[in-house]
Design a protein around this motif. Structure first.
Motif, mmCIF file in Angstrom:
data_model
loop_
_atom_site.group_PDB
_atom_site.id
_atom_site.type_symbol
_atom_site.label_atom_id
_atom_site.label_comp_id
_atom_site.label_asym_id
_atom_site.label_seq_id
_atom_site.Cartn_x
_atom_site.Cartn_y
_atom_site.Cartn_z
ATOM 1 N N LYS A 293 5.150 3.893 0.142
ATOM 2 C CA LYS A 293 5.781 4.412 1.382
ATOM 3 C C LYS A 293 6.433 5.426 1.678
ATOM 4 O O LYS A 293 6.500 6.011 2.755
ATOM 5 N N LYS A 294 7.085 5.961 0.943
ATOM 6 C CA LYS A 294 7.929 7.302 0.762
ATOM 7 C C LYS A 294 7.839 7.801 -0.585
ATOM 8 O O LYS A 294 7.849 7.362 -1.421
ATOM 9 N N VAL A 295 7.836 9.214 -0.441
ATOM 10 C CA VAL A 295 7.836 10.256 -1.784
ATOM 11 C C VAL A 295 8.877 10.978 -1.545
ATOM 12 O O VAL A 295 8.632 11.796 -0.341
ATOM 13 N N GLN A 296 10.056 11.399 -2.284
ATOM 14 C CA GLN A 296 10.935 12.374 -2.164
ATOM 15 C C GLN A 296 10.758 13.351 -3.281
ATOM 16 O O GLN A 296 10.734 13.099 -4.366
ATOM 17 N N PHE A 297 10.569 14.703 -2.931
ATOM 18 C CA PHE A 297 10.284 15.968 -3.707
ATOM 19 C C PHE A 297 11.534 16.519 -3.844
ATOM 20 O O PHE A 297 12.345 17.053 -2.658
ATOM 21 N N LYS A 298 12.292 16.669 -5.112
ATOM 22 C CA LYS A 298 13.377 17.427 -5.016
ATOM 23 C C LYS A 298 13.016 18.987 -5.667
ATOM 24 O O LYS A 298 12.903 19.122 -6.899
ATOM 25 N N LEU A 299 13.065 20.062 -4.761
ATOM 26 C CA LEU A 299 12.835 21.280 -5.404
ATOM 27 C C LEU A 299 13.945 21.941 -6.025
ATOM 28 O O LEU A 299 14.969 21.659 -6.095
ATOM 29 N N HIS A 300 13.685 23.204 -6.627
ATOM 30 C CA HIS A 300 14.732 24.001 -6.890
ATOM 31 C C HIS A 300 16.001 24.322 -5.784
ATOM 32 O O HIS A 300 15.716 24.214 -4.579
#
Length: 270
Positions: A62-69
């Motif tokens: 249902k959700k995806v969290q992307f943590k970038l630089h």
């Protein structure tokens, strides 16, 4: 932990395969702003995707969290269903992207973490690198698997429903009065929640096998065979190194005996 919405189906496991990866292009590129930000040489997209002929991911994801630089504005990006679960950006350096997957509430499961290292430069054999440069696309992805042990009854029902394959179908209307429209799959490969037996057209780009070369049981067997060959080669190399080490040990022992004898001889001379 999220509250369970129904009883669990005992002695049952549900498994879903999916892809985590990225694609990158040298700038300028039509899918990214022009001119690019100062110093940015690559446009890239990091994603979580279903298998080409697999079930709808949003049945369970249902959700995806992307943590970038941390240097990116709003470095933590949350993408909700229906997606697509992807983030596009521009930049110049590679880094690890932390990915957190949030499941359907009825699953009663906690979120899980994955990580993907952003690949921007061509890789592989010289032929593969040349093709990536010529086509101006680098794809780096891997197959991931999620297992749901003893799923809730509600979640099990959704994960085994035929409707999760509707996204692969198109509406076809029969000829004649009163004929109803029906959803028909146009793929030559039978939709499945497992790895398909043979490649799906259009999959595997950037993996060194060409379009349609990956994410199938055929590819899986190829990889296992290659791993077996590599293991055999490694075993031979280890055996060779053991023999070399044993030879060096004997030589050192002989040298040690010779040194001891010379010291004894010098001692008698004095």
């Amino acid at each position: 932990m999220p509250a369970q919405t129904s009883k669990r189906v005992r002695n049952t496991q549900l498994r879903r395969h999916f892809l985590i990866g990225n694609e990158a292009h040298v700038l300028p590129h039509p899918t990214y702003p022009s001119p690019p930000p100062d110093g940015h040489t690559k446009g890239w997209k990091v994603y979580v995707r279903p298998l080409p002929n697999g079930p709808d991911m949003t049945t369970w994801l249902k959700k995806v969290q992307f943590k970038l630089h941390h240097t990116y504005t709003d470095a933590s990006r949350m993408i909700e269903a229906p997606g697509p679960f992807e983030v596009s950006e521009t930049g110049y350096g590679e880094f690890g992207v932390e990915i957190r997957l949030y499941f359907a509430p009825e699953s009663g499961e906690k979120a899980v973490y994955r990580e993907h290292y952003l690949v921007l430069a061509p890789y592989g054999s010289e032929e593969q690198k040349a093709r990536q440069k010529r086509e101006n696309v680098v794809v780096a992805e891997r197959l991931e698997t999620i297992e749901f042990n003893e799923p809730t009854q509600e979640f099990f029902k959704a994960m085994t429903a035929e409707e999760q394959f509707d996204w692969l179908k198109s509406k076809k209307v029969g000829r004649g009065k009163g004929r109803k429209a029906e959803m028909v799959s146009e793929s030559e490969v039978e939709p499945t929640a497992q790895l398909p037996e043979r490649p799906v057209e259009g999959s595997g780009a950037g993996n060194g096998l060409g379009a349609g070369g990956a994410w199938s049981r055929v590819y899986e067997r190829q990889v296992l065979a290659q791993m077996g060959q590599s293991a055999a080669s490694l075993e031979l190399a280890l055996e060779h190194e053991k023999r070399e080490m044993e030879a060096r040990r004997r030589k050192m022992e002989e040298l040690g005996v010779a040194i001891t004898s010379n010291e004894a001889l010098v001692g008698r001379c004095f």
